[in-house]
Design an enzyme around this catalytic site. Structure first.
Site, PDB file in Angstrom:
ATOM      1  N   ASP A 299     -45.962   3.777  11.380  1.00 39.67           N
ATOM      2  CA  ASP A 299     -45.463   4.563  10.264  1.00 39.67           C
ATOM      3  C   ASP A 299     -46.117   4.062   8.992  1.00 39.67           C
ATOM      4  OD1 ASP A 299     -43.750   6.570  11.034  1.00 39.67           O
ATOM      5  OD2 ASP A 299     -42.167   5.136  11.534  1.00 39.67           O
ATOM      6  N   ASP A 336     -35.496   4.137 -16.701  1.00 39.44           N
ATOM      7  CA  ASP A 336     -35.701   4.720 -15.367  1.00 39.44           C
ATOM      8  C   ASP A 336     -35.643   3.597 -14.342  1.00 39.44           C
ATOM      9  OD1 ASP A 336     -36.541   5.924 -13.111  1.00 39.44           O
ATOM     10  OD2 ASP A 336     -38.315   6.876 -13.992  1.00 39.44           O
ATOM     11  N   GLU A 340     -40.649   3.678  -9.099  1.00 43.54           N
ATOM     12  CA  GLU A 340     -41.802   4.249  -9.795  1.00 43.54           C
ATOM     13  C   GLU A 340     -41.715   3.959 -11.290  1.00 43.54           C
ATOM     14  OE1 GLU A 340     -40.064   6.015  -7.571  1.00 43.54           O
ATOM     15  OE2 GLU A 340     -41.420   7.099  -6.240  1.00 43.54           O
ATOM     16  N   GLN A 372     -34.440  20.175 -10.682  1.00 45.52           N
ATOM     17  CA  GLN A 372     -34.802  21.427 -11.345  1.00 45.52           C
ATOM     18  C   GLN A 372     -35.933  21.216 -12.353  1.00 45.52           C
ATOM     19  OE1 GLN A 372     -31.337  20.790 -10.877  1.00 45.52           O
ATOM     20  NE2 GLN A 372     -31.562  22.099  -9.080  1.00 45.52           N
ATOM     21  N   ARG A 374     -37.760  18.480 -12.811  1.00 44.61           N
ATOM     22  CA  ARG A 374     -38.797  17.598 -12.251  1.00 44.61           C
ATOM     23  C   ARG A 374     -39.467  16.765 -13.353  1.00 44.61           C
ATOM     24  NH1 ARG A 374     -42.902  20.239  -9.022  1.00 44.61           N
ATOM     25  NH2 ARG A 374     -42.649  22.058 -10.302  1.00 44.61           N
ATOM     26  N   MET A 375     -38.677  16.397 -14.346  1.00 48.54           N
ATOM     27  CA  MET A 375     -39.180  15.547 -15.437  1.00 48.54           C
ATOM     28  C   MET A 375     -38.069  14.580 -15.829  1.00 48.54           C
ATOM     29  SD  MET A 375     -41.161  17.974 -18.141  1.00 48.54           S
ATOM     30  CE  MET A 375     -39.684  18.819 -18.587  1.00 48.54           C
ATOM     31  N   LYS A 393     -42.074  12.668 -18.999  1.00 49.30           N
ATOM     32  CA  LYS A 393     -43.067  12.420 -17.950  1.00 49.30           C
ATOM     33  C   LYS A 393     -42.582  13.158 -16.708  1.00 49.30           C
ATOM     34  CE  LYS A 393     -41.570   8.031 -15.761  1.00 49.30           C
ATOM     35  NZ  LYS A 393     -40.147   8.053 -15.847  1.00 49.30           N
ATOM     36  N   ASP A 520     -36.756   9.895  16.391  1.00 53.16           N
ATOM     37  CA  ASP A 520     -37.834   9.114  16.960  1.00 53.16           C
ATOM     38  C   ASP A 520     -37.580   8.799  18.435  1.00 53.16           C
ATOM     39  OD1 ASP A 520     -39.459   8.895  14.782  1.00 53.16           O
ATOM     40  OD2 ASP A 520     -38.453   7.097  14.012  1.00 53.16           O
TER      41      ASP A 520
END
Lengths: 680, 599
Positions: A299, A336, A340, A372, A374-375, A393, A520
Site C-alpha cells: 500500500d 489549520d 498539510e 463545499q 474547498r478553501m 488557500k 482487503d
C-alpha cells in the site's frame, strides 16, 4: 517494536533445556528424527559392546559410547533451547491472560460471567480499566485501548465500531470510554492462545520444505547404513574383522547428524524470530512461503509514503515574490491543525525564517475548510496601519472562482504552475490575498527516506514491488517513479487487487501483501503471504496468514528476509554436514585399515596419533560441532540482500568449502588434545 | 604423456563440442512427433505405415504411468523373445558353425543384459552366438534399448519444460522415430565408414589360416572318451600340442559394431571386443568409435537446453560432464603411463608405462582414453583389458561407473542420471539462496527428492549389496582368479558394471556360472528399471507443476558456479558412497603395489 533475544547462556533457559534433552531420549520422540534415531541406536549398541568388551578395548569403546550419547543429547539440547526461548516468551504472554470476569449483555441486561464461559457471538461491555475478555469486534462505541500486553507498545490505540479499526484482542485493556464487543472466537482459540501455542511450538508441524529435507537426510542415512553394513563382509574378505563400535562410529560420522540434530531448532527459531519482531504467523508454512515471495504488493500510504501530503515548495505567481507567498500561506495555515496545514507553516519557517506570529489580535477570523468551499484561510482586520486582509488557500479552481468573484484576475502563469505540479504527481494549492493570486503551494506525498534503497535491494533479491494506491494514474506514476517501485496500480479497488494477485499467481509468482480493511480480506486470503495489520478488522486478521502486531506495513520486507534466512540456514547446515564427511573418511578409513595394510599410512594425511585416537577424534568433533553450531541455528546465517548467484557463491564458499576444510583442522586439534590427556 | 597425445585429447573434446549442436538440433526434430527432418520423404511413409500396423495414434500423449507401462511392456516382451531365441539357436537358421543352445542361466543373463542396454557378456561371441542370434536377438536390443534410453530422457526433459501438462509424449512414437530417423540411418552410415577402414561384414563360415610360425602349447591329456586323465598327484596330466592353424571368426560385424557404439551398448561381436583387429582395424576407426560413444549423449545436452529454453543450462551440464571426463582420462592415462613399480624394478620398458593387457596398435593413451569414455558413458566396449590396468588406472573406469555413468553417459541414460544429480544439487544448494529450491522454474519438493534419493539408494544397494554377498559367499569367491584386493575390485567392478548397465568387465573374474549369471542379471534389471521408474515419476510430477518465471532471486542453473556445484555433487555423492569399498580394493592395491606386492 522488537523484543531482544535472550542470551544463549541464559540459565533460565539453558538449565531446563538440559533436563529436557534427557527427556527427549524417549524413543517415541526420537523416531520423528530418523538421523538422530539411528545415532541413538548406534549409541545403545556401542554401550552394549562396551559392557561385553575385554579390559583393553573397554575403555575405548566406553568413550565412544559416551560421545555417541553426547551427540544425541546435544541435538536434543539444541531443540530444547529453541523451544525454551519460545516458552519464555509464551509465559510472559500468559500472564496477561488472567482470569477475568466479563460483563455479558443478555437481553439488554448486564451480567457478570467468567471470561472462560463466553461463547462465540456473545456480547460484552467494556469500560475504562476493564480487561477485554476475548477476541471480538466492536459493535458500539469508541474507546482507547492499551495493547501493550501483546504488542509491547505503550501508546494506546483507538478502537471503534464500523470501519477498519473494529477488532479487539482478548487480554488488552480499555483505558477510556465504553464499548460493546461481539466475541468472535472461543476460549482456547483466541489470538493470544494461538500466539502462545505458536511460540511454544505445541502445534508445530513440519513444513513442506522441512519434510523434503528430512526425506533427503533419511535417505542419506540409509545409504550410509548400507555403506557401513557392507563394509563388514568386505573386511572379512580382506581378512579384517571390523568391530561393531568402529563401524557404528563410522556410520554416525557419515550420516548428517549436524543438520539432523539442528533441523527442528532452526524451524522453531525462525518462528521465534518473527514473533520477536511482533509478527504472528498462523503456520510455519507461511514463514517458509515468505522466503519464496517474488512479488510484493505494498500500500502506498504508510508504507511507501508518510501517510500525509506535505508542502515542499512555494511557487510564486509570475512577478510575485516567494517570500510574500510563504508569509500569506503561513498566516492562512496557523490555525489549520491538519498535517498539510502544519507542514505549510513549518516549510515557511524553514525556508524563509518566518516565525509563527501573533495573529492581528483577537479579531482574526479563521475560515475553516469545508467540502463545499474547498478553501480555508483567515480574515485579518485593520491594524497597525495595515489594510484588512482576506487570505485564502485551497484547490486551484475554487481559488479561481473566489478571486474572480472579487473582481480579481487569475493569471495565466498560475494556471501553468498548477498544471505542472499536477503533472509531477503533486497537489497544487493556490493562495490568494484579496483579489490577488500570490502563487501556488506544492503539496506532495513524501516518500519515506531510504525506501528507494530498500526497493533496489528487493530487486536485487529478485523481488518485484507493486505499489497499490487509490490515487489517479498520473499521481501514482509520479510517486512510483520517485519511490523506485517496479510497478503500480492506480485507483485500486479491492476487486482489482484480488484480480492482480490471481494474475500474478497464474504467471507463476508468489505474492505477498498487507492489508487492514474488511475489503482487503479476499485479497489477503488469496495472497501466498497475507499480513494483516493488528489495527485492522477481524475479517482481515482471519483472512491473512500473519498478523503484524505493530501494524507496520514495511514489516513485510523483514518477514521476507526472515523466511529466506530460515531456508538459507537449513541449506547451509546441510551442505556443511555433508561436506564434513570427506575429512571424517580421511580420519577413520586409514585408522580401520592400518592394522592389516600398514602400506596405506600415507592416506593418514592428518597424521593422527593412533587408530583409536583417530576414530575417537572424529566422533568427538562430530558431537561438538552440533553444540558449536547451535548459535548459528538459532540466529540464522548472515543475510544480505543480493542476487541468488552472489548468495550462492558466498554460502558455497563458507559452508561447502569451509565444510570440507574445518573438520580437518578440528579433528587434528582434538587428536592432539586427547593424546596429550592420555584418553587413548 | 606426450604432447601428441595431449593434442589428440584436445581434438577429441573439440570435435565433440562441435558436433553437439548439430546432433542436438537434429534430436529436437526427431523427438518431436511433428518434427521435420531431411529424411522425411523416405522415412515418413514408413513411419506412418508402422503406426497403422501397430495401431498407434501418434498424436496421443501419454502420462508418465502410460509411458512407463509401454516401455516395460516392450522390455519384457523383447527380453522373453531373446531368451527363447538363444535357447533355441541350434534349431534356427544362419548358424554355419552349428553352435549349440545357451544354458538357461546364461540365456537369462544375456537376454537381460541386452534388454537393459548393458551388454554384459558372460560368453565369448564367436564361440557362442550364431549369426541369427547376433543379428536378430542381440542387434534388436541394441536398437530398442538405445531408443528406450533416449525416449526416457526426452520424457524427463519434456516434464521439466512443460507448464502444468501431464502428457509426456508417446512412448511408441519416440521409439519409432528415434529408431527410424536417428539410429538406423546413423548406423548405416557409420557401418559403411567402418567397412571402409577394413571391418568385415559377411555371412561366411569361419576361415582357417596356416600359422607362419607354428607354436606349442601344453594341454590337458585326454583319453578316447574325452575324459581328462589325472596323474598320481590328482592333477590333470599335460601334454605338448603343436598348433599350425588358427580359426578366424567371420560374420556381419560392421553393422553390429555401429549400433554397439552409437547406442552405447558395448557388447562386442568378438570376445576381444574393440581390441580385435577386425572390430577395430585402424587408428581412425578407433578414434571414430570413441567419438561415437559420446555423440548422441552429448547431443542430448543440447536438446535439454533447447527444449527447456535455457541453452546456457544445456551447455553447463555438458561442461560439467566434460570436466569430469577429462579429469578421469588424465588420471587414468597418467597412472598407465607411470607403469607399475614391479615392472620398473625389473627394468621392463618403463618408459612405455603399463602395457599389460593393451593392444600394441593403440598404446597407453588410446587405451586409457577408450576406457575412460566407455565407462563414462554406459557403453562397455573395450579396446584393452581393464583388469590389467594399474590399480589407479583401473580405479577411474570403476569410479566412472559408480558415479552412475552420468559423464555424458549412455544414450539418454546419462542425461536422466545426471538430471537426478542436478535435482539433488539444486535442492541442497538451492536452499542456500533462501528460496524453495527451484529447477528451471519448477519447485523441487518432497516427492522429487524422495524419487531422486530412491534412484540413488537403489544404485548403491545393488552395487554394494551384491558385491558384499559375493565377497562373503563361496559362489562369489569361486569366480575369482586373483586373490586379495584385486579380487575384490573384480567383483566390485562386475556388479558396478551390471548395475550401471555398462557391460565392461575386470575380466579376471569367471562369471559364466549360475550364481553370477543370475545375480548379475538381477543387478542389471534393478539398475535399469528401478532407476527408470522413479525418474519417470519425477518427470510426471514436474510436468504437472507450473513454471515460475525466472528472476534475480532464482537459483542459477548455468555458469561457472553451477558447473562447479554439479561436479562437486556428483563426485562427493559418488565418493561418499563407494570410498570404503574402493579403499579396500584399488586403493589398498595401489599402496601394496608400491611395496612390490602384486595381485
Amino acid at each position: 517494536m522488537t523484543h531482544p533475544a535472550p542470551s544463549l547462556l541464559d540459565p533460565s533457559i539453558a538449565r531446563p533445556a538440559v533436563a529436557e534433552a534427557f527427556r527427549k531420549l524417549h524413543p517415541r520422540l526420537m523416531i520423528s528424527n530418523p538421523v538422530m534415531f539411528v545415532t541413538g541406536v548406534g549409541a545403545l549398541l556401542t554401550t552394549l559392546e562396551a559392557c561385553r568388551a575385554a579390559a583393553p578395548e573397554r575403555g575405548f569403546t566406553l568413550q565412544l559410547a559416551l560421545w555417541l550419547w553426547f551427540t544425541v543429547l546435544f541435538a536434543n539440547f539444541a531443540e530444547a533451547v529453541a523451544e525454551g526461548r519460545g516458552k519464555a516468551q509464551a509465559d510472559s504472554l500468559r500472564k496477561s491472560r488472567k482470569e477475568a470476569l466479563a460483563r455479558q449483555l443478555r437481553g439488554g441486561a448486564e451480567e457478570k460471567v467468567p471470561a472462560a464461559a463466553l461463547q462465540k457471538g456473545d456480547l460484552v461491555v467494556c469500560e475504562a480499566r476493564d480487561v477485554i475478555p476475548g477476541d471480538g469486534e466492536v459493535i458500539e462505541g469508541i474507546a482507547s485501548v492499551d495493547e501493550a500486553a501483546i504488542t509491547g507498545e505503550s501508546a494506546p490505540v483507538i478502537r471503534e465500531s464500523g470501519g477498519d479499526r473494529s477488532a479487539v484482542t482478548g487480554g488488552t485493556k480499555v483505558i477510556s470510554d465504553r464499548i460493546v464487543i461481539r466475541i468472535t472466537s472461543e476460549r482456547g482459540n483466541t489470538f493470544l492462545d494461538r500466539m502462545i501455542a505458536m511460540v511454544e511450538g505445541a502445534r508445530r508441524q513440519k513444513t513442506p520444505n522441512e519434510i523434503a529435507l528430512t526425506i533427503l537426510l533419511s535417505a542419506l542415512t540409509l545409504v550410509f547404513l548400507l555403506v557401513c553394513v557392507t563394509l563388514k563382509p568386505f573386511g572379512l574378505y580382506s581378512a579384517m574383522n571390523f568391530p561393531v563400535p568402529v563401524l557404528v562410529a563410522l556410520l554416525v560420522c557419515l550420516i548428517p547428524t549436524t543438520i539432523g540434530g539442528l533441523l527442528s531448532a532452526i524451524g522453531i527459531s525462525g518462528i521465534d524470530r518473527l514473533i520477536r519482531r511482533n509478527v504472528l504467523a498462523t503456520s510455519g508454512r507461511a514463514v517458509e512461503a515468505a522466503g519464496d515471495i517474488d512479488v510484493l504488493l505494498l500500500d502506498k500510504t504508510g508504507t511507501i509514503t508518510f501517510g500525509n501530503r506535505m508542502a515542499t515548495e512555494f511557487l510564486p505567481a509570475p512577478g510575485g515574490s516567494a517570500e510574500r507567498l510563504a508569509d500569506a500561506a503561513q498566516l492562512a495555515s496557523l490555525a489549520d491543525e491538519t498535517p498539510e496545514g502544519r507542514s505549510i507553516a513549518i516549510l515557511a519557517k524553514e525556508r524563509y525564517q518566518l516565525r509563527g506570529r501573533e495573529l492581528g489580535g483577537p479579531h482574526a477570523r479563521f475560515i475553516p475548510f469545508t467540502a463545499q468551499t474547498r478553501m480555508s484561510g483567515v480574515d485579518l482586520p485593520t491594524g497597525e496601519g495595515r489594510p484588512p486582509r482576506s487570505i485564502r488557500k485551497g484547490a486551484a479552481d475554487a481559488v479561481r472562482a473566489h478571486v474572480q468573484g472579487l473582481g480579481g484576475e487569475y493569471p495565466e502563469g498560475v494556471a501553468r504552475i498548477v498544471q505542472e505540479v499536477s503533472r509531477a504527481g503533486g497537489t497544487p494549492l493556490a493562495v490568494s490575498d484579496g483579489g490577488e493570486v500570490l502563487g501556488v503551494i506544492h503539496l506532495k506525498d513524501v516518500v519515506k527516506g531510504g525506501i528507494r534503497d530498500r526497493f533496489a535491494q528487493l530487486r536485487r533479491m529478485g523481488i518485484r514491488t507493486v505499489m497499490i494506491t487509490g490515487d489517479n494514474p498520473l499521481t501514482a506514476a509520479a510517486i512510483a517513479a520517485e519511490a523506485g517501485v517496479d510497478d503500480f496500480m492506480a485507483q485500486a479497488t479491492p476487486e482489482a487487487k484480488l484480480q492482480r494477485i490471481r494474475a500474478e499467481q497464474e504467471a507463476g509468482h508468489l505474492v505477498a501483501m498487507t492489508g487492514d480493511g474488511t475489503n482487503d480480506a479476499p485479497a489477503l486470503a488469496q495472497a501466498d503471504v497475507g499480513v494483516a495489520m493488528n489495527t485492522g478488522t477481524q475479517a482481515a486478521r482471519e483472512a491473512g496468514n500473519m498478523v503484524d502486531l505493530d501494524s507496520n506495513p514495511t514489516k513485510l520486507i523483514e518477514i521476507v528476509e526472515i523466511g529466506k534466512q530460515l531456508l538459507m540456514t537449513r541449506g547451509a547446515l546441510t551442505t556443511f554436514s555433508i561436506a564434513n564427511d570427506v575429512a571424517k573418511y580421511f580420519a577413520i578409513l586409514p585408522a580401520m585399515l592400518m592394522g592389516t595394510f600398514p602400506a596405506i599410512a600415507p592416506l593418514n594425511i592428518m597424521h593422527l596419533q593412533s587408530p583409536s585416537s583417530a576414530i575417537l577424534s572424529a566422533i568427538i568433533f562430530n558431537a561438538l560441532i552440533i553444540i558449536a553450531l547451535i548459535p548459528l541455528a538459532l540466529h540464522g546465517v548472515a543475510y544480505r540482500p543480493a542476487g541468488a548467484l552472489s548468495i550462492l557463491r558466498r554460502n558455497l564458499l563458507i559452508y561447502g568449502l569451509g565444510g570440507i576444510l574445518v573438520p580437518f583442522a578440528g579433528i587434528k586439534l582434538i587428536d592432539l588434545a586427547i593424546t596429550t590427556l592420555h584418553w587413548v | 604423456m606426450q604432447s601428441r597425445d595431449w593434442l589428440q585429447l584436445l581434438l577429441y573434446v573439440a570435435i565433440l563440442a562441435a558436433i553437439t549442436k548439430p546432433i542436438g538440433l537434429y534430436l529436437v526434430q526427431v523427438l518431436d512427433a511433428k518434427g521435420r527432418t531431411w529424411l522425411d520423404p523416405i522415412v515418413s511413409p514408413l513411419e506412418r505405415l508402422t503406426y497403422r500396423i501397430l495401431g498407434i495414434d501418434p498424436t496421443q500423449g501419454q502420462t508418465w504411468r502410460e509411458y512407463t507401462r509401454g516401455m516395460l511392456l516392450l522390455s519384457v516382451v523383447s527380453c522373453l523373445f531373446t531368451y527363447a531365441l538363444l535357447r533355441l539357436q541350434h534349431l534356427l537358421p544362419l548358424n554355419p558353425q552349428g553352435l549349440g543352445p545357451l544354458s538357461p542361466d546364461l540365456a537369462f543373463n544375456t537376454a537381460v543384459s541386452f534388454t537393459t542396454n548393458t551388454n554384459w557378456q558372460s560368453y565369448g561371441g564367436e564361440g557362442t552366438m550364431s549369426y541369427l542370434s547376433q543379428m536378430l536377438a542381440l542387434s534388436l536390443h541394441n536398437f530398442t534399448s538405445a531408443a528406450v534410453g533416449i525416449g526416457i530422457a526426452a520424457a524427463l526433459v519434456r516434464g521439466i519444460s512443460q507448464h502444468a501438462n501431464p502428457r509426456l509424449g508417446n512412448f511408441w512414437v519416440d521409439l519409432v522415430r528415434t529408431t527410424y530417423y536417428l539410429l538406423l540411418p546413423a548406423c548405416t552410415l557409420f557401418a559403411l565408414v567402418l567397412v571402409s577402414q577394413g571391418m568385415i561384414q559377411n555371412f561366411a563360415p569361419y576361415t582357417k589360416a596356416r600359422l607362419i610360425e607354428p607354436m606349442t602349447v601344453q594341454v590337458e591329456k585326454k583319453n578316447d572318451k574325452g575324459e581328462t586323465l589325472l596323474g598320481t598327484d590328482g592333477k590333470p596330466l599335460l601334454e605338448a600340442q603343436t598348433i599350425t592353424e588358427q580359426v578366424i571368426a567371420q560374420g556381419p560385424m560392421a553393422s553390429q559394431v555401429a549400433i554397439k557404439m552409437l547406442g552405447t551398448n558395448g557388447g562386442g561381436y568378438a570376445n576381444a571386443n574393440a581390441a580385435h583387429p577386425y572390430e577395430n582395424p585402424t587408428p581412425l576407426s578407433n578414434f571414430l568409435q570413441m567419438l561415437s560413444i559420446f555423440a548422441i549423449g552429448s547431443g542430448l545436452t543440447y536438446y535439454l537446453g533447447r527444449t527447456t529454453g535455457n541453452q546456457a543450462h544445456g551447455w553447463s551440464v555438458w561442461a560439467a560432464m566434460m570436466a569430469l571426463f577429462v579429469a578421469g582420462a588424465v588420471v587414468c592415462w597418467g597412472a598407465e603411463a607411470g607403469g607399475t613399480p614391479g615392472t620398473q624394478a625389473m627394468g621392463l620398458a618403463s618408459a612405455d608405462g603399463n602395457m599389460e593387457g593393451k593392444e600394441v596398435r593403440f598404446g597407453i593413451f588410446n587405451s586409457a582414453l577408450f576406457a575412460t569414455s566407455t565407462t563414462a558413458a554406459s557403453c562397455g566396449a573395450v579396446n584393452a583389458m581393464h583388469d590389467s590396468f594399474t590399480p589407479l588406472g583401473g580405479l577411474v573406469p570403476l569410479f566412472n561407473i559408480e558415479l552412475g555413468e552420468v559423464v555424458v553417459g549412455g544414450v539418454g541414460a546419462g542425461l536422466y542420471g545426471m538430471l537426478v544429480f542436478v535435482i539433488l544439487a539444486v535442492f541442497i544448494a538451492g536452499l542456500m539462496v533462501g528460496r524453495t529450491p527451484e529447477y528451471l522454474g519448477k519447485k523441487i519438493g518432497a516427492y522429487e527428492v524422495k524419487m531422486s534419493m530412491l534412484a540413488l539408494l537403489i544404485l548403491t544397494l545393488s552395487i554394494l549389496g551384491f558385491t558384499a554377498w559375493a565377497a562373503a559367499s563361496p559362489w562369489g569367491i569361486a569366480g575369482l582368479n586373483n586373490p586379495g584386493p584385486h579380487g575384490l575390485s573384480e567383483m566390485l567392478y562386475a556388479f558396478s558394471s551390471a548395475t550401471g548397465n555398462n557391460g565392461s568387465a575386470f575380466a579376471g573374474l569367471t562369471t559364466n556360472t549360475p550364481w553370477y549369471n543370475v545375480t548379475l542379471g538381477i543387478a542389471m534389471l534393478v539398475g535399469r528399471f528401478l532407476m527408470i521408474v522413479p525418474i519417470m515419476a519425477i518427470a510426471g510430477s514436474l510436468a504437472m507443476k507450473r513454471l515460475a518465471p525466472a528472476s534475480a532471486g532464482t537459483f542459477p542453473v548455468s555458469g561457472g558456479t553451477f558447473i562447479l556445484l554439479l561436479i562437486g555433487t556428483v563426485v562427493l555423492i559418488g565418493a561418499l558412497n563407494f570410498l570404503p569399498a574402493l579403499a579396500l580394493g584399488p586403493v589398498v592395491e595401489h599402496f601394496l603395489a608400491g611395496q612390490g606386492r602384486l595381485y
